[in-house]
Design a protein around this motif. Sequence first.
Motif, PDB file in Angstrom:
ATOM      1  N   ALA A  25      34.425  16.786 -50.920  1.00 50.56           N
ATOM      2  CA  ALA A  25      33.704  16.311 -51.947  1.00 50.56           C
ATOM      3  C   ALA A  25      32.091  16.636 -51.656  1.00 50.56           C
ATOM      4  O   ALA A  25      31.190  16.870 -52.686  1.00 50.56           O
ATOM      5  N   ARG A  28      31.718  20.266 -52.467  1.00 53.15           N
ATOM      6  CA  ARG A  28      31.872  20.523 -54.074  1.00 53.15           C
ATOM      7  C   ARG A  28      30.480  20.022 -54.810  1.00 53.15           C
ATOM      8  O   ARG A  28      29.895  20.809 -55.408  1.00 53.15           O
ATOM      9  N   ASP A  29      29.826  19.058 -54.155  1.00 61.62           N
ATOM     10  CA  ASP A  29      28.601  18.523 -54.620  1.00 61.62           C
ATOM     11  C   ASP A  29      27.353  19.503 -54.255  1.00 61.62           C
ATOM     12  O   ASP A  29      26.554  19.636 -55.229  1.00 61.62           O
ATOM     13  N   ARG A  34      35.226  22.453 -58.886  1.00 64.99           N
ATOM     14  CA  ARG A  34      36.046  21.320 -58.808  1.00 64.99           C
ATOM     15  C   ARG A  34      36.614  21.034 -57.355  1.00 64.99           C
ATOM     16  O   ARG A  34      36.715  21.787 -56.628  1.00 64.99           O
ATOM     17  N   SER A  64      41.024  10.492 -53.657  1.00 62.53           N
ATOM     18  CA  SER A  64      40.786  11.694 -54.477  1.00 62.53           C
ATOM     19  C   SER A  64      40.218  11.243 -56.056  1.00 62.53           C
ATOM     20  O   SER A  64      39.320  11.844 -56.305  1.00 62.53           O
ATOM     21  N   LYS A  65      40.949  10.443 -56.616  1.00 62.37           N
ATOM     22  CA  LYS A  65      40.401  10.012 -57.849  1.00 62.37           C
ATOM     23  C   LYS A  65      38.995   9.349 -57.903  1.00 62.37           C
ATOM     24  O   LYS A  65      38.288   9.601 -58.705  1.00 62.37           O
ATOM     25  N   SER A  66      38.897   8.580 -56.613  1.00 59.27           N
ATOM     26  CA  SER A  66      37.464   7.977 -56.609  1.00 59.27           C
ATOM     27  C   SER A  66      36.216   9.242 -56.360  1.00 59.27           C
ATOM     28  O   SER A  66      35.226   8.768 -56.632  1.00 59.27           O
ATOM     29  N   MET A  67      36.909  10.439 -55.986  1.00 53.38           N
ATOM     30  CA  MET A  67      35.981  11.391 -55.626  1.00 53.38           C
ATOM     31  C   MET A  67      35.769  12.521 -56.786  1.00 53.38           C
ATOM     32  O   MET A  67      35.274  13.602 -56.678  1.00 53.38           O
ATOM     33  N   ASP A  68      36.329  11.930 -57.900  1.00 53.34           N
ATOM     34  CA  ASP A  68      36.498  13.024 -58.749  1.00 53.34           C
ATOM     35  C   ASP A  68      37.284  14.337 -58.489  1.00 53.34           C
ATOM     36  O   ASP A  68      36.967  15.343 -58.789  1.00 53.34           O
ATOM     37  N   ALA A  69      38.246  14.155 -57.884  1.00 47.34           N
ATOM     38  CA  ALA A  69      39.187  15.044 -57.485  1.00 47.34           C
ATOM     39  C   ALA A  69      40.487  15.028 -58.047  1.00 47.34           C
ATOM     40  O   ALA A  69      40.876  14.116 -58.460  1.00 47.34           O
ATOM     41  N   GLU A  70      41.182  16.260 -58.354  1.00 54.81           N
ATOM     42  CA  GLU A  70      42.498  16.592 -58.664  1.00 54.81           C
ATOM     43  C   GLU A  70      43.327  16.537 -57.479  1.00 54.81           C
ATOM     44  O   GLU A  70      43.200  17.225 -56.796  1.00 54.81           O
TER      45      GLU A  70
END
Length: 128
Positions: A25, A28-29, A34, A64-70
């Motif tokens: 994350a 990615r940031d 993505r 993953s969901k909390s980190m805006d990941a798939e």
Amino acid sequence: MDSEKNVMVCVTQQKTCERLIRKGAAIRDAQGGRLLVVHVTPTSLKILGNYSQPEALDYLYEISKSMDAEMTVIRSTETVKTLVDFCRDHEVVTVVMGESLRPSRENTIIDELSQKLGKKTAIKIVPV
């Protein structure tokens, strides 16, 4: 469509892989794109027959969901080929993996993946 700079995080069925997702994350940031979390499991493994594995995968899914990941779970007997194909299909430029516990980096999934992906894809190793 513009070329994306996606980050793929390779996880096992262990809750400790949360550190890998957090590292992914952060990358990615910094670079954009993505965040894709991937777990490859053998086709012969009974996922729901192992009580700790579904719990850990559920936990990693929530992280993953909390980190805006798939998050994707793929059944395959060819782990490296599956990861290479996933990287190419999803325009991955950075792969995040945990450090191997083997004394030598040679003949590990990290080394094999690095050879097959080439220099266009960076592999970031997160220490234990």
